[in-house]
Structures are given as C-alpha cells and as structure tokens.
Write an enzyme that holds these catalytic residues in place. Structure first.
Site, short mmCIF file in Angstrom:
data_model
loop_
_atom_site.label_atom_id
_atom_site.label_comp_id
_atom_site.label_asym_id
_atom_site.label_seq_id
_atom_site.Cartn_x
_atom_site.Cartn_y
_atom_site.Cartn_z
CG HIS A 27 -1.97 -1.01 1.26
ND1 HIS A 27 -2.82 -1.25 0.20
CD2 HIS A 27 -2.32 -1.90 2.23
CE1 HIS A 27 -3.63 -2.25 0.52
NE2 HIS A 27 -3.35 -2.66 1.74
CG ASP A 75 -2.95 -8.43 0.72
OD1 ASP A 75 -2.24 -8.73 1.70
OD2 ASP A 75 -3.96 -7.69 0.83
CG HIS A 122 -6.53 -5.32 1.93
ND1 HIS A 122 -5.96 -6.24 2.79
CD2 HIS A 122 -7.67 -4.90 2.51
CE1 HIS A 122 -6.73 -6.38 3.87
NE2 HIS A 122 -7.78 -5.57 3.72
CG ASP A 179 -5.05 -10.01 3.36
OD1 ASP A 179 -4.81 -10.50 2.24
OD2 ASP A 179 -4.62 -8.89 3.70
C1 3YP Z 1 -5.26 -1.43 6.70
C2 3YP Z 1 -6.25 -0.55 7.44
C3 3YP Z 1 -7.60 -1.07 7.19
C4 3YP Z 1 -7.46 -2.32 6.37
C5 3YP Z 1 -6.05 -2.48 6.15
C6 3YP Z 1 -5.56 -3.56 5.32
C7 3YP Z 1 -4.11 -3.83 5.35
C8 3YP Z 1 -3.72 -4.98 4.50
O1 3YP Z 1 -3.76 -6.12 4.85
N1 3YP Z 1 -3.32 -4.74 3.28
O2 3YP Z 1 -2.93 -5.70 2.44
ZN ZN Z 2 -4.14 -7.15 2.77
#
Ligand code: 3YP
Ligand code: ZN
Length: 375
Positions: free
Chosen positions: A141, A178, A180, A266
């Site tokens: 991220h 992942d 996300h 996840d």
């Molecule tokens: C970070 C804040 C809310 C959800 C989040 C996810 C982080 C993650 O696993 N990114 O791949």
């Molecule tokens: Zn994630």
C-alpha cells in the site's frame, strides 16, 4: 524439488503496532487487544516451517537492511526522513492513520525491504531457484510520499528498483493476491511500461477508492496495470480462474525476466479483514500455477514477498502450502481446517465473478506481445 530461498528474521516480529482492538483503537468500552497486524500470523508461519521440517529443504537467506539509497529510488526523501525521525522519537503513524509503528520500526522496515531484496538477489544470482521473503511490515500500500494500510516502505517496488540497478533486469511482473488492492505498487509503476502490475483483490475493500478495472496505466505504460476486483465472497474457483484467464495470458505476453508475488493470506476463509474464502489448497494451487508460469517465461525466477493475512491459526497452513508449491517438497502436514473450509458453495465460479474476470482477461489479451531478442 527446487532450491527455494527463505527469508525470516526475528526482528520482523518486533515491529510494534501497539495496543488496539483489531482494526480500531482500544479505550472506553473497547477492551485493549492487539492490532490485527500483529506478529502472530507471521511468527506462527515461521514456526510451522520449522516444525514441519520444511526448513531443512529450504535455502536460508539472511535478511539485511536496505540502504537509504535503495529506499530513495522509490520514496521521497521527506517520507524516508519522517519515518526515521518519528521512529527514533518513539513511534507514530506512517501516513494515513492506519499505519501505526513503534520505536525502531524504521530499522525493521529497512530489514523488510532488504529481505525482499535479498530474496531477489538469491534468485537472480542463481543461489536459489525461487524464494519466499517472510517479511514484516508489509509494503504493497505504501506510495512514494507516504505509508498506508500497515505499510511503511514499498518492499517489492524497492526490490524491483534494486534488480534493475544491480542485475540489469528490464521487465518485471508483479502479481498481488493479497485481498486488498496493491495500490502502492500500482501507483509507483503506473507510468512505467517495464513493470506489469496485476492485483486480484476484494472490490472496494481497501483502499476503497482504487483497484478498478478502469485503472490501466498511463502514457506508454497504458495496459501494464491490470486489476481484478472480485466481489466479496470469492473462493478458490474465482482466484484460480483469475490466475488462468488474466495473470497467465498477461505474463505470457509481457515476458518478464522476473515475477514477484505480493503474497497476502487475507483472502483466506478465516481472515478477520477479508470476506473471501480461499483455502490452503487454493493458495497452493495458485502458487503451483505461478511456478509453472515462471518456468515458461523466465526460467522459474519467482520471488514472493509476504503482505497481509491476519488469522493467526490459518495463515500458517496457507503459507506452508505455498512454500510446498515453491519447493516441490511435501511435508505431509494436512490442513486441519479443510473439513470446514473446502466443502463450501463459495468455491465454484459464479456468473458475476466470471463477468469481471472476463473484463480483465480482455485487457490481458490487449497487452502487446513482447518478442524477446535473446530467444
Ligand atoms: C489497513 C487498514 C484497514 C485495512 C487495512 C488492510 C491492510 C492490509 O492487509 N493490506 O494488504
Ligand atoms: Zn491485505
């Protein structure tokens, strides 16, 4: 059997995300607990790799810190310096309010980026055939100018820039499973035609405003970013279809010299943050396909860098299954959750999953076929 490199360092478990109640701060009626992004799922994966005996068949790769110059190939000096000073002052947030870190996390984040670099080095030098970097904090991220979503530095992007600088690698493909959206990797290489970024994720989970099929890369990099946003509820069928119909054709056309996987667990059936139902056998099947794809296009050169995955009890089985696929070694460990997770109506491909995969598959077909001069 392959020589699979493996990176893990005790200090990855020392990155302190503080006292939370999972996703939210504790206090008042909210009893203090851990942040979802705690060491647990990763230390327990490292644990089963040892206890299963798989460790004896892996090539241990020492983690080393990335240098400041390695970080600065990707991030702004302001971001790098801020993480360093806030870390030294006791900790804070990496940029978006979702990325807490404690004293010393700057050094651990350098070790996470450096661990991914070390895995890339091992594979590109031939010391290992493929590799898994079990690093923490995660990276996918983080954008150039700040951290986001538990990520401080963009581990994979930093390793890609390292590979270009130190190994003369030109084209790299990133596959992000992942749950996300891999928004950071996407943003960093959005106008770079030599890096293909593909993210399969839960539609509008995090970040909620990115990860759409319409985000395709800019300028002469148009076409080199592909998103597969699956509605909540997807299981093994949707994920394997996305690999077969989007990832494989795109990578065959792009002909990368190296494939890097953002390996988050996840999307598993037990995850507290994701709403998907991928199982250990599903992750293993994805990894087997990625291994075969790497054999086909780049001499097997495949590196995985760990991202999310927040079920302390299930991530170890998912991760071990992926490492079995990378190494070709069977530990005999049976997924004890299979009895509940495998026999689920979420696994067969649904019409709505088919629809988004078909859209992304059409984009993969549009990628210009690269003809290599080196045969
Ligand atoms: C970070 C804040 C809310 C959800 C989040 C996810 C982080 C993650 O696993 N990114 O791949
Ligand atoms: Zn994630």
């Amino acid at each position: 059997m392959r020589r699979t490199g493996y990176v893990w360092h005790e200090q990855y478990a020392w990155h302190d995300t503080g006292t939370y109640a999972g996703l939210v701060p504790a206090g008042g009626p909210t009893q203090p607990h851990q942040n979802f992004e705690s060491p647990e799922s990763k230390t327990r994966l490292a644990g089963i790799i040892e206890v299963s005996g798989l460790i004896d068949d892996l090539v241990k790769i020492p983690a080393r810190p990335a240098g400041e110059e390695d970080v600065l190939r990707v991030h702004t000096a302001e971001h790098h310096d801020r993480i360093r000073s806030v870390s030294a002052a006791g900790g804070g947030d990496a940029g978006d309010g979702w990325s807490p870190f404690g004293r010393g996390s700057y050094e651990i984040a350098l070790l996470a980026a450096g661990g991914t670099i070390a895995a890339v080095d091992a594979v590109l030098s031939g010391a290992a055939d493929n590799a898994y970097a079990l690093v923490r904090p995660p990276g996918h991220h983080a954008v150039r100018e700040r951290g986001m979503g538990y990520c401080l530095f963009a581990n994979i992007a930093i390793a890609i820039e390292w590979a270009r600088k130190h190994h003369g690698v030109k084209r790299v493909a990133v596959v992000d499973y992942d749950v996300h959206h891999g928004n950071g990797t996407q943003a960093i290489f959005y106008s770079d035609p030599d890096v293909l970024t593909i993210s399969i994720h839960q539609d509008q989970l995090f970040p909620q405003d990115s990860g759409f099929v319409s985000e395709r890369g800019s300028g002469d990099a148009h076409g080199t970013n592909i998103n597969v946003p699956l509605a909540a509820g997807a299981g093994n069928g949707a994920y394997l279809n996305a690999i077969d119909r989007v990832v494989a054709p795109a990578i065959r056309r792009f002909q990368p010299e190296l494939i890097i996987v953002a390996s988050g667990f996840d999307a598993s059936a037990a995850d507290p943050l994701g709403r998907m139902s991928v199982t250990a056998s599903g992750f293993k099947a994805m990894a087997e396909r990625l291994v075969a794809l790497a054999d086909e296009v780049c001499g097997g050169k495949l590196v995985m860098s760990h991202e999310g995955g927040y079920s302390p009890v299930y991530v170890p089985f998912c991760g071990l299954a992926v490492l079995e696929a990378l190494s070709g070694r069977e530990t005999g460990v049976v997924d004890p959750f299979a009895i509940s997770f495998e026999d689920s109506p979420t696994h067969p491909l649904t019409p709505w999953q088919d629809e988004v995969i078909a859209k992304a598959a059409a984009l993969a077909e549009e990628l210009q076929l690269v003809v290599r001069s080196d045969g």
